[in-house]
Design an enzyme around this catalytic site. Sequence first.
Site, PDB file in Angstrom:
ATOM      1  N   TYR A  82       0.819  -1.216   0.000  1.00  0.00           N
ATOM      2  CA  TYR A  82       0.000   0.000   0.000  1.00  0.00           C
ATOM      3  C   TYR A  82       0.855   1.269   0.000  1.00  0.00           C
ATOM      4  O   TYR A  82       0.339   2.373  -0.101  1.00  0.00           O
ATOM      5  CB  TYR A  82      -0.953   0.018   1.199  1.00  0.00           C
ATOM      6  CG  TYR A  82      -2.026  -1.035   1.077  1.00  0.00           C
ATOM      7  CD1 TYR A  82      -3.314  -0.702   0.710  1.00  0.00           C
ATOM      8  CD2 TYR A  82      -1.732  -2.371   1.295  1.00  0.00           C
ATOM      9  CE1 TYR A  82      -4.289  -1.667   0.578  1.00  0.00           C
ATOM     10  CE2 TYR A  82      -2.695  -3.353   1.166  1.00  0.00           C
ATOM     11  CZ  TYR A  82      -3.973  -2.989   0.811  1.00  0.00           C
ATOM     12  OH  TYR A  82      -4.938  -3.958   0.671  1.00  0.00           O
ATOM     13  N   LYS A 124       3.853 -15.164   4.803  1.00  0.00           N
ATOM     14  CA  LYS A 124       4.319 -15.997   3.696  1.00  0.00           C
ATOM     15  C   LYS A 124       5.855 -15.907   3.694  1.00  0.00           C
ATOM     16  O   LYS A 124       6.483 -15.585   2.672  1.00  0.00           O
ATOM     17  CB  LYS A 124       3.704 -15.478   2.376  1.00  0.00           C
ATOM     18  CG  LYS A 124       3.889 -16.379   1.188  1.00  0.00           C
ATOM     19  CD  LYS A 124       2.922 -17.545   1.146  1.00  0.00           C
ATOM     20  CE  LYS A 124       3.188 -18.431  -0.053  1.00  0.00           C
ATOM     21  NZ  LYS A 124       2.424 -19.688  -0.052  1.00  0.00           N
ATOM     22  N   ASP A 179      -1.754 -19.039   3.139  1.00  0.00           N
ATOM     23  CA  ASP A 179      -2.646 -19.919   2.366  1.00  0.00           C
ATOM     24  C   ASP A 179      -3.270 -20.981   3.268  1.00  0.00           C
ATOM     25  O   ASP A 179      -4.469 -21.250   3.205  1.00  0.00           O
ATOM     26  CB  ASP A 179      -1.921 -20.549   1.155  1.00  0.00           C
ATOM     27  CG  ASP A 179      -0.471 -20.893   1.433  1.00  0.00           C
ATOM     28  OD1 ASP A 179      -0.007 -20.658   2.555  1.00  0.00           O
ATOM     29  OD2 ASP A 179       0.198 -21.414   0.522  1.00  0.00           O
TER      30      ASP A 179
END
Length: 329
Positions: free
Chosen positions: A121, A168, A201
């Site tokens: 962002y 991740k 995930d």
Amino acid sequence: MTLIAGDGIGPEVTHAATEVVAAAGIDISWDAQIAGAAAVQAGLDPIPQELIRSIRANRVALKGPLATRVGKVGFRSVNVALRKTFDLYANLRPIRNLRGIKSAFKGVDLIVVRENTEDVYAGIEHQVAPGVVETVKVITARASHRIAEFAFQYAQQHGRRTVTAIHKANIMKLSDGLFLTCAQRVARRHPRVQYREMIVDNACMQLVLQPGQFDVLLLENLYGDIVSDLCAGLVGGLGVVPGANLGRRYAIFEAVHGTAPDIAGKDIANPIAVILSAALMLRHLGEAAAAARIESAVEGVVAAGRHRTPDLGGRSSTSAVTEAIVRRL
Ligand code: ATP
């Protein structure tokens, strides 16, 4: 308090929230300000100086969603810019079932804590060569520490048992690795709160299989955005999930949902998410009793089942749902 009606369904749902707050017996003098598309149409900046002055003075705002143009380079999200301007580094989103709303799970009670100021962002994107672009993901130790500290302090103050950092780091070893290192350091300072880590995930799968195994979720900005909507889906959708953007000095309360242009202006948007955001705002202001009255009126109306907007399977309008909540109050 500053009030930003916002774009799309914003004006309809924020109006509903102000009526409900008044019916709860809290007399707020709202300082209405425009921003985003509404401000641009009026020939002003997307974040006009007047709005900045208002929030600086009031320190608390209730805000509707603001439109961000998809795919337009150089048009920074107004929502992101506001969070940066007031250093609202923590985005807090309580996700829980409302009695009577059909959803896949019962007893969901999660707190999403999303870092609000950096990650992709930061808006740093460039073209390396024709057909090759790069988006830079910015993660700093300072922002990671303070969001982790926020999550652990929240957990401690609210009797929460576990903080799960979602990442991740197996792929983004540097950025997500740094985020985790910071979370681990903060976790050591809060031994009474359990600390876990989960790859994003797997976390998504676990959330839709067994949301009850989670308590407080700690996420970077982008994962926080995506996982928030996923969590909203667990409890009936975006129409019922409130949120708060919190910093050291300032706080802006807003629903998780966006401007919903597909249903704007039709008097069918669900006002509950913004009404519950206003209840969070009242708690922040020390008006816990009024906040609890609003939450219980919302639950009462939803559970009674007669007044529901189409997203919850009903046929009522925004104003009819609002009136029902006001009547109950
Ligand atoms: P943004 O980019 O502005 O965050 P978005 O693309 O995430 O927006 P939303 O505006 O949040 O999307 O809308 C996603 C879907 O959820 C749309 O179909 C919209 O109609 C629906 N939705 C969002 N908020 C509400 C609400 N308060 N009541 C009913 N439906 C809603």
